[in-house]
Design a protein around this motif. Sequence first.
Motif, PDB file in Angstrom:
ATOM      1  N   MET A   1       1.173 -17.785 -14.967  1.00  0.00           N
ATOM      2  CA  MET A   1       0.006 -16.933 -15.154  1.00  0.00           C
ATOM      3  C   MET A   1      -0.014 -16.351 -16.567  1.00  0.00           C
ATOM      4  O   MET A   1      -1.044 -16.347 -17.243  1.00  0.00           O
ATOM      5  CB  MET A   1       0.024 -15.800 -14.113  1.00  0.00           C
ATOM      6  N   VAL A   2       1.137 -15.849 -17.009  1.00  0.00           N
ATOM      7  CA  VAL A   2       1.226 -15.263 -18.350  1.00  0.00           C
ATOM      8  C   VAL A   2       0.913 -16.308 -19.409  1.00  0.00           C
ATOM      9  O   VAL A   2       0.103 -16.071 -20.325  1.00  0.00           O
ATOM     10  CB  VAL A   2       2.631 -14.673 -18.600  1.00  0.00           C
ATOM     11  N   LYS A   3       1.520 -17.491 -19.263  1.00  0.00           N
ATOM     12  CA  LYS A   3       1.300 -18.546 -20.250  1.00  0.00           C
ATOM     13  C   LYS A   3      -0.152 -19.004 -20.257  1.00  0.00           C
ATOM     14  O   LYS A   3      -0.720 -19.256 -21.333  1.00  0.00           O
ATOM     15  CB  LYS A   3       2.226 -19.729 -19.964  1.00  0.00           C
ATOM     16  N   ALA A   4      -0.758 -19.099 -19.079  1.00  0.00           N
ATOM     17  CA  ALA A   4      -2.155 -19.544 -18.998  1.00  0.00           C
ATOM     18  C   ALA A   4      -3.086 -18.569 -19.701  1.00  0.00           C
ATOM     19  O   ALA A   4      -3.996 -18.974 -20.450  1.00  0.00           O
ATOM     20  CB  ALA A   4      -2.564 -19.712 -17.534  1.00  0.00           C
ATOM     21  N   VAL A   5      -2.876 -17.269 -19.488  1.00  0.00           N
ATOM     22  CA  VAL A   5      -3.724 -16.245 -20.117  1.00  0.00           C
ATOM     23  C   VAL A   5      -3.588 -16.277 -21.629  1.00  0.00           C
ATOM     24  O   VAL A   5      -4.583 -16.273 -22.368  1.00  0.00           O
ATOM     25  CB  VAL A   5      -3.372 -14.842 -19.570  1.00  0.00           C
ATOM     26  N   LEU A   6      -2.361 -16.322 -22.118  1.00  0.00           N
ATOM     27  CA  LEU A   6      -2.136 -16.285 -23.562  1.00  0.00           C
ATOM     28  C   LEU A   6      -2.626 -17.565 -24.246  1.00  0.00           C
ATOM     29  O   LEU A   6      -3.202 -17.513 -25.335  1.00  0.00           O
ATOM     30  CB  LEU A   6      -0.651 -16.069 -23.850  1.00  0.00           C
ATOM     31  N   ASN A   7      -2.412 -18.704 -23.613  1.00  0.00           N
ATOM     32  CA  ASN A   7      -2.891 -19.954 -24.206  1.00  0.00           C
ATOM     33  C   ASN A   7      -4.411 -19.992 -24.271  1.00  0.00           C
ATOM     34  O   ASN A   7      -4.995 -20.522 -25.229  1.00  0.00           O
ATOM     35  CB  ASN A   7      -2.373 -21.149 -23.390  1.00  0.00           C
ATOM     36  N   TYR A   8      -5.069 -19.404 -23.262  1.00  0.00           N
ATOM     37  CA  TYR A   8      -6.533 -19.376 -23.289  1.00  0.00           C
ATOM     38  C   TYR A   8      -7.047 -18.447 -24.386  1.00  0.00           C
ATOM     39  O   TYR A   8      -8.060 -18.725 -25.034  1.00  0.00           O
ATOM     40  CB  TYR A   8      -7.073 -18.939 -21.926  1.00  0.00           C
ATOM     41  N   LYS A   9      -6.334 -17.342 -24.618  1.00  0.00           N
ATOM     42  CA  LYS A   9      -6.712 -16.448 -25.719  1.00  0.00           C
ATOM     43  C   LYS A   9      -6.620 -17.169 -27.061  1.00  0.00           C
ATOM     44  O   LYS A   9      -7.483 -17.016 -27.938  1.00  0.00           O
ATOM     45  CB  LYS A   9      -5.798 -15.225 -25.730  1.00  0.00           C
ATOM     46  N   VAL A  10      -5.591 -17.981 -27.225  1.00  0.00           N
ATOM     47  CA  VAL A  10      -5.455 -18.768 -28.453  1.00  0.00           C
ATOM     48  C   VAL A  10      -6.630 -19.721 -28.609  1.00  0.00           C
ATOM     49  O   VAL A  10      -7.182 -19.886 -29.704  1.00  0.00           O
ATOM     50  CB  VAL A  10      -4.113 -19.543 -28.447  1.00  0.00           C
ATOM     51  N   ARG A  11      -7.023 -20.348 -27.512  1.00  0.00           N
ATOM     52  CA  ARG A  11      -8.172 -21.275 -27.565  1.00  0.00           C
ATOM     53  C   ARG A  11      -9.447 -20.548 -27.963  1.00  0.00           C
ATOM     54  O   ARG A  11     -10.238 -21.058 -28.771  1.00  0.00           O
ATOM     55  CB  ARG A  11      -8.361 -21.942 -26.201  1.00  0.00           C
ATOM     56  N   ILE A  12      -9.642 -19.331 -27.408  1.00  0.00           N
ATOM     57  CA  ILE A  12     -10.840 -18.560 -27.749  1.00  0.00           C
ATOM     58  C   ILE A  12     -10.850 -18.209 -29.228  1.00  0.00           C
ATOM     59  O   ILE A  12     -11.891 -18.282 -29.895  1.00  0.00           O
ATOM     60  CB  ILE A  12     -10.915 -17.282 -26.886  1.00  0.00           C
ATOM     61  N   GLU A  13      -9.687 -17.839 -29.752  1.00  0.00           N
ATOM     62  CA  GLU A  13      -9.608 -17.474 -31.164  1.00  0.00           C
ATOM     63  C   GLU A  13     -10.066 -18.616 -32.068  1.00  0.00           C
ATOM     64  O   GLU A  13     -10.636 -18.384 -33.143  1.00  0.00           O
ATOM     65  CB  GLU A  13      -8.161 -17.104 -31.526  1.00  0.00           C
ATOM     66  N   ARG A  14      -9.815 -19.847 -31.641  1.00  0.00           N
ATOM     67  CA  ARG A  14     -10.103 -21.003 -32.485  1.00  0.00           C
ATOM     68  C   ARG A  14     -11.416 -21.693 -32.156  1.00  0.00           C
ATOM     69  O   ARG A  14     -11.723 -22.751 -32.708  1.00  0.00           O
ATOM     70  CB  ARG A  14      -8.930 -21.994 -32.396  1.00  0.00           C
ATOM     71  N   MET A  15     -12.181 -21.126 -31.252  1.00  0.00           N
ATOM     72  CA  MET A  15     -13.488 -21.682 -30.924  1.00  0.00           C
ATOM     73  C   MET A  15     -14.510 -21.351 -32.004  1.00  0.00           C
ATOM     74  O   MET A  15     -14.390 -20.346 -32.712  1.00  0.00           O
ATOM     75  CB  MET A  15     -13.993 -21.114 -29.582  1.00  0.00           C
ATOM     76  N   GLU A  16     -15.518 -22.200 -32.119  1.00  0.00           N
ATOM     77  CA  GLU A  16     -16.637 -21.907 -33.011  1.00  0.00           C
ATOM     78  C   GLU A  16     -17.436 -20.725 -32.460  1.00  0.00           C
ATOM     79  O   GLU A  16     -17.542 -20.539 -31.248  1.00  0.00           O
ATOM     80  CB  GLU A  16     -17.540 -23.135 -33.142  1.00  0.00           C
ATOM     81  N   ASN A  17     -18.005 -19.934 -33.348  1.00  0.00           N
ATOM     82  CA  ASN A  17     -18.724 -18.725 -32.935  1.00  0.00           C
ATOM     83  C   ASN A  17     -19.939 -19.019 -32.066  1.00  0.00           C
ATOM     84  O   ASN A  17     -20.394 -18.164 -31.311  1.00  0.00           O
ATOM     85  CB  ASN A  17     -19.150 -17.928 -34.164  1.00  0.00           C
TER      86      ASN A  17
END
Length: 238
Positions: free
Chosen positions: A1-17
Motif C-alpha cells: 500500500m505504501v509503495k503503491a501510494v508513493l509510486n503514484y505520486k511520482v507518476r503524478i509529478e511527471r505527468m503533463e499539466n
Amino acid sequence: MVKAVLNYKVRIERMENKRWVKRIFEWNLSESLWEKICWGHARKLKIQKTVCVRIGRTMDDWLFRGHGGKGMEWDCNKWKKEIEKLTKEYGLNKWKHSMNGKTTLTWYASKNVPRFEVFYDGSFGSQLLFAVRCKALSVNRRTWRWNEGNTRLCLQCNRGVEETVEHLVLECSKYEQEQESLMDVGHEQCGENKWNARCVEEDSGMRYLVGLDEECNMTVVDAMKDFLVYAWNKRQGG
C-alpha cells in the motif's frame, strides 16, 4: 500500500499539466486526504520534499526529493527502485525495533531479516519448534499463573528448578535419552570443536539447535523437531 501510494505520486509529478489526473490533483491539493496520507508515508521513509510555490494557490505543491537533494531528475523507474529499497529498510528497522526488550524474542531477534523457513511444514514438530524459537512453549515457567499447581518448577525431574525451554531441552533428566540423540546429531553435523564452542555460549547452543544461528543446519533442526515431539508427548504422559 505504501509503495503503491508513493509510486503514484511520482507518476503524478511527471505527468503533463493537461492530464486530467494532474489537474484534479492540483485543484484539490489543499483538501486532499490522499495527499496528507502520501506525505505521511514519505516521512516514514525519510523522503524529503521540495515545495513548488505557485502564485494564486492556497497551498503549495511539493515534489519528492531523495537524500542529498537527489531525485528531481529521476524517472518513475528510478524512483520505484528507490521507494522499494526505502520501504524494505523501514520495514526491517520496524521489525527489529518491535523485538527490543521482549525477553521471549531474545533468540529470534538474532535473525538478520525475516524469511520463509522451509522447516515449518505444518507438522506437530514444526509447531513446537516455532514455540521454542519464540520461548512461547507452554512450560511451567510460562504457565505458572494458570497451571494446576501454580508452580514454575519442573515436575518431571523434581530437581527444584524452574521448567524453562532451556531446561526441557538441555537439562531435564526425564528426557535424557532423547537429549543424547539430539546432541549426537549436533556433534556429528557441527564437528567436535565447533560443537564444544557452541555448548559454552550464553545460550548453550540453543540458537543453533532451533535454526536461528547463522549456520542453519536442516539435519539438526529436523532432529530438534523430533526431540520436541518425543519429549512433549512424554511430558504429557503419552
